[in-house]
Every structure is written in structure tokens, then in C-alpha cells.
Design an enzyme around this catalytic site. Sequence first.
Site, PDB file in Angstrom:
ATOM      1  N   ASP A  68       0.994  -1.040  -0.512  1.00 16.80           N
ATOM      2  CA  ASP A  68      -0.375   0.048  -0.253  1.00 16.80           C
ATOM      3  C   ASP A  68       1.112   1.054   0.146  1.00 16.80           C
ATOM      4  O   ASP A  68       2.249   1.197   0.366  1.00 16.80           O
ATOM      5  CB  ASP A  68      -0.614   0.123   1.038  1.00 16.80           C
ATOM      6  N   ASP A  70      -0.229   5.284   0.696  1.00 16.19           N
ATOM      7  CA  ASP A  70      -0.917   6.393   1.401  1.00 16.19           C
ATOM      8  C   ASP A  70      -0.179   5.766   3.125  1.00 16.19           C
ATOM      9  O   ASP A  70      -0.349   5.062   3.390  1.00 16.19           O
ATOM     10  CB  ASP A  70      -1.740   6.712   1.948  1.00 16.19           C
TER      11      ASP A  70
END
Length: 315
Positions: A68, A70
Amino acid sequence: MAALGWLTPRRRSATARSVLAGEASAEAARKSSQEVTEAQETAQALATAVREPEFPVLGDDKAAAFFDLDNTVMQGAALFHFGRGLYKRKFFETRDLARFAWQQAWFRLAGVEDPEHMQEARDSALSIVKGHRVAELETIGEEIYDEYMADRIWPGTRALAQAHLDAGQKVWLVTAAPVEIAQVIARRLGLTGALGTVAESVGGVYTGKLVGEPLHGPAKAEAVRALASAEGLDLSRCAAYSDSHNDIPMLSLVGHPYAINPDAKLRKHAREKDWRLRDYRTGRKAAKVGIPAAAGVGAVAGGTAAAIALSRRRR
């Protein structure tokens, strides 16, 4: 008996100074207990790491890693940083920048993705880029990475990604951010590539619409599943890394899930499932650590120690 009066406890009301002394003593005891607990957790984690087989497995071409973006690879949200860069280039008005700033401030304070904020940010970004050429945004994305993103990469997470690359495995970013931004970041970090939200374009020009839906939550899991199938990967030998409970579907797909800088819900779930935890935000060492075992304190030290530990384990 009077002579022995000093042996008999006397009842006296607590003074302000005695209350302060008592509170200070209790606080010191609490801190001491916490330090002992953290030391025990660290020792347990290191002992566990010694028993674990080497990971990632060198030369395992059926394994890969999915990160991922962010708050996992980078502090904050890529889309908000991108908005700042577009504002600097006069793509939109000051009132829109204020909205981006508020969304980014909320994200950094909360450390989690809020669906309404993320949807609003995506809608804003789509309206802003409508009518612009894809090639133009790709070039600007390179500049914005240098201006706002490069200094926000977590060194500890970067070291984990590099460990997979060094083992000969492919590493992808998986994010709800626009795929063009994600690809820029992946390329600048030396990763294999990126899965991201696809904005519709006709003749190389953005229409202001999405292709399908944002790559978020279950959609990430489906993207990883599809890519693994196309690449001939064995998901039970793959790893995934995220900070958000929204990515539990993706993390649950793989044999080696990692909670990185986890939000409260993901931390709870990871502990229940015995997943590995890493937190680069505070310097605390989680009770369950993943690779590398000897991560140092804080983001910079964590990344440095990560690389050293992994290098030693391969010798």
C-alpha cells in the site's frame, strides 16, 4: 508508652506536596513497568525472529510483494501532495487548495483513510485534470514527486521493499491514488510497477471520469489476485504490507501479511491473526516484528538497521 509513640503511625491529612510526591512516584513506577514490558517484548520478538526461516526467500520467483502507498510507504496521501503540486502550477483556485490542505491535515492526524474525504479528493482531482493530456500529468508527476513526496518516504518500509527486490522478487505498489502518480513513485523507488485507480482518457486526454471504481478496499484484493494469476505467482508465498484496516482483504490474500504503521482496527486484527507488526511513526518496537528483526528506533534508524540485518542474514 509515650516514649514509643514514634513507632505508632499518625493520621495526617495529605498536603499538596505529599499528593505531588505520591503522583510522581506512581508515574515513575508506571514508566518503569512499561519499559520492562517493552524490553520483554523486544527480547521475545528477537527470539522469534531467530526461529523464523529466512524471508524473503532468495530466488523464489513464485513470490512477490505488494505495498500500500499512503501512510505505508509514504507519510500522508499521494493524492493530496499531487493536489499541492497542481495548485502551484495554477490548475485550480486557492479555495480548492484549502480543501486539499484540510484533508491532508486530517489524514496525517488520524492516520487512517476516511471514505468521504478520499472520495471528495478524488472528485476534485478528476475535475481538475479533465481536459488535460495524460502525458502532461505524467511529466508534472515527476516534478511533484521531487517537490513533495521524496522526503516523505518511510526508510523502514523502503528497506522492506528493497529486501524483496534483492531476493529477486517483484514489488508492486497497490493504491487508490491515480495510476500515473503511483507509477511515478514506483519507478523513482526502483520498484517493479504499480496498481492504481485508472482515470478515463480518450485520445490521450482525461475525460473527468473513472474506469470502474477507485482501487480501494476489496478492489485492491481483486487487482492483486488478477496480477498474481497473470504473473504465475503463488499468493501463499507472497507478502503484502499496509497501514489500513481497509486493506484487510488484500492482506488476507497472501501468506505473509504485514501491518505497517497500523490504524487501531488493523492493529487489533493483526494481533488476533498473529500477523507481523511494524511501526515507524514513534520508534516503538512492536511485540511481533517482521523482517528485518533488528529494526532500529524511528524511521531513519529503522531503515538503516533493516538493511544491515537483512544483509547479515543472507551471508
